[in-house]
Design a protein around this motif. Structure first.
Motif, PDB file in Angstrom:
ATOM      1  N   LEU A 319      -0.114   8.407   5.389  1.00 56.25           N
ATOM      2  CA  LEU A 319       0.581   7.812   4.238  1.00 56.25           C
ATOM      3  C   LEU A 319       0.590   6.290   4.286  1.00 56.25           C
ATOM      4  CD1 LEU A 319       3.646  10.249   4.108  1.00 56.25           C
ATOM      5  CD2 LEU A 319       1.552  10.339   2.738  1.00 56.25           C
ATOM      6  N   ALA A 320      -0.308   5.700   5.088  1.00 58.94           N
ATOM      7  CA  ALA A 320      -0.315   4.241   5.213  1.00 58.94           C
ATOM      8  C   ALA A 320      -0.621   3.567   3.880  1.00 58.94           C
ATOM      9  CB  ALA A 320      -1.343   3.813   6.266  1.00 58.94           C
ATOM     10  N   ALA A 321      -1.627   4.071   3.164  1.00 59.60           N
ATOM     11  CA  ALA A 321      -1.980   3.455   1.871  1.00 59.60           C
ATOM     12  C   ALA A 321      -0.852   3.615   0.844  1.00 59.60           C
ATOM     13  CB  ALA A 321      -3.295   4.048   1.345  1.00 59.60           C
ATOM     14  N   PRO A 322      -0.279   4.809   0.673  1.00 61.65           N
ATOM     15  CA  PRO A 322       0.851   4.923  -0.260  1.00 61.65           C
ATOM     16  C   PRO A 322       2.045   4.067   0.149  1.00 61.65           C
ATOM     17  CG  PRO A 322      -0.054   7.090   0.225  1.00 61.65           C
ATOM     18  CD  PRO A 322      -0.713   6.132   1.157  1.00 61.65           C
ATOM     19  N   TYR A 323       2.297   3.923   1.458  1.00 60.45           N
ATOM     20  CA  TYR A 323       3.431   3.104   1.883  1.00 60.45           C
ATOM     21  C   TYR A 323       3.184   1.631   1.559  1.00 60.45           C
ATOM     22  CZ  TYR A 323       7.015   0.879   4.708  1.00 60.45           C
ATOM     23  OH  TYR A 323       8.067   0.108   5.116  1.00 60.45           O
TER      24      TYR A 323
END
Length: 495
Positions: A319-323
């Motif tokens: 979830l790095a990109a959404p975060y």
């Protein structure tokens, strides 16, 4: 060969144990066999472990290889110590170089194949599926084919797996290969991966012995795995800037062939662990081995201690990109989030292997495993990139417990089951990482990303506290003890 993605403290990647008598290298006479682990309630009976199989050098081997006998205890006097002692073993240097070559090949081929499928189909779904197929077949390959690791000589298995991967990648390069065939070949490479990794993990115990050198050797391979993931995608990106995706994939054929050559020429040909099979089919041997391994309460608890942290630790990576989008950060911040945890793992692994004694590494297993996911709770207040990056580095540093857990596991599993146990360990590790990524993405459809990651930290910590209690309950009766010989801190053994 395929990537050995070992646990973080959550990344992936005990308590009182019974000491086992180890052969004294300074004492004449054959080594004493290792005593079987005490029977416990609920544990399936396991075959009695074999005596140490070191033996005299094979006279048919090249002189250079005969000169290097496996080291089964820490060196004394002015001999190399720590990681230097591991590199002093000629066979390990060949395994290490082969591991580095095949890792770079796998990472580059994964990236290039994903780009190639997207170019051919313009489908984001198929492109993502290409990458996901690197994990899904692990469960099938690791369960149904695990018997290969004990049924056949390790060197033959390792070389054959590399050649199969080279052949699959060579077919991918052909211009007429349809997308469906590319995906099937990708699955085949992934199905071979757990067999290769499990066989190599088991073979390391033959090359380095079951003591501290084995633990440090596994540690080095994990460090290279994390470093290759960081460097491999960068190298792959540079390659794709100057060559076509098929051209980049072609280069990986050479890496697999190079790995096969190093393993064939640089390691000894040792006999199969199971004596060439027990008369049953490969499938029957694989499934019976899985039943024996999972049916033993102690080994099952140790496996879960390898498996559970990765299932939760992948949440912030997935979830790095959404975060980053949630807090309005750019691509530089995204890159920082993706690199933070591997950096923490590499630093902790190097420190634990180079500075901590074997006794201390065993003592920290359960405490560090229990708290390794707590840094994720910082996501709950969504403080921004820098504090979150620090939290991820700390979570990566929690991988320090794995180096002690490796020793417990190799000593808990009988020699004739070791290849199957290691293959099952790898299969479960990758499967649960894939499941963790999918569940984290599903949860993020309904809840804010920062709450999902914080929830993964809280739920994972609760599960690990329960598991730590189980590991303590299944520990053998006697505490780990350290034997001190000639003033040196020697490696202790656990049951």
């Amino acid at each position: 060969m395929p990537r050995d993605t070992d646990p973080l403290a959550g990344g992936p990647r005990d308590a009182p144990d019974t000491p086992c008598e180890r052969p004294d290298p300074h004492r004449a006479g054959p080594p004493a066999p290792r005593p079987a682990s005490p029977t416990r309630t609920g544990a399936a009976p396991l075959p009695a472990p074999h005596p140490e199989r070191a033996g005299p050098p094979d006279p048919s081997e090249p002189a250079a290889l005969r000169a290097t006998a496996p080291l089964t205890s820490p060196p004394a006097g002015g001999a190399p110590r720590g990681y230097r002692a591991v590199f002093a073993v000629r066979e390990f240097r060949a395994v290490f170089a082969a591991h580095l070559l095949s890792l770079l090949g796998v990472v580059v081929s994964e990236l290039a194949l994903t780009v190639l499928v997207y170019e051919l189909t313009a489908s984001p779904l198929l492109s993502a599926l290409t990458f996901a197929l690197g994990m899904l077949p692990y469960l099938v390959g690791g369960t149904l084919f695990s018997g290969i690791a004990d049924r056949y000589p390790a060197r033959r298995v390792l070389v054959t797996c590399d050649l199969i991967c080279a052949g699959c990648v060579a077919v991918m390069v052909l211009p007429g290969t349809p997308v469906a065939a590319l995906l099937v070949l990708r699955c085949l490479v992934a199905a071979v991966s757990p067999v290769f990794t499990g066989t190599r993990m088991a073979a390391l115990a033959d090359i380095l012995g079951e003591d501290d050198l084995y633990v440090l050797g596994r540690s080095l391979l994990r460090i290279v795995s994390q470093g290759a993931l960081l460097a491999g995608f960068g190298v792959g990106g540079l390659l794709l800037a100057v060559v076509s995706p098929r051209g980049a994939i072609t280069i990986t054929v050479a890496t697999f062939l190079g790995s096969a050559a190093l393993l064939r020429l640089g390691t000894r040909d040792r006999p199969a662990r199971a004596g060439g099979g027990q008369g049953g089919t490969l499938l029957r041997e694989s499934l019976s081995g899985a039943r024996l391994v999972l049916g033993n309460r102690r080994i099952r608890a140790l496996l879960l201690l390898f498996w559970l942290p990765p299932a939760f630790v992948v949440a912030p990576e997935a979830l790095a990109a959404p975060y980053a989008d949630e807090i309005g950060a750019g691509t530089v911040a995204l890159g920082l989030l993706m690199c933070a945890m591997p950096v923490g793992q590499i630093a902790a692994e190097l420190y634990a292997g180079a500075v901590l004694s074997p006794r201390v590494r065993s003592l920290i297993v359960l405490p560090v495993a229990a708290v390794g996911l707590l840094p994720f709770l910082l996501y709950g207040v969504s403080p921004g990139i820098v504090p979150i990056a620090v939290a991820l580095v700390l979570a990566g540093a929690g991988s320090a417990y794995i180096i002690g857990l490796d020793q417990w596991f190799v000593e808990a599993v009988p020699d004739e089951l070791r290849g199957r146990a290691m293959t099952l360990l790898t299969a479960g590790l990758m499967t649960l990482q894939g499941a963790g990524m999918a569940l984290a993405g599903l949860a993020a459809e309904f809840f804010p990303v920062h709450q999902v990651v914080a929830g993964a930290g809280a739920l994972g910590t609760l599960c690990l506290l329960l598991l730590v209690a189980e590991v303590r309950r299944t520990a053998p009766a006697h505490h780990i003890r350290t034997e001190v010989r000639d003033g040196e801190d020697q490696h202790m053994a656990s049951g």
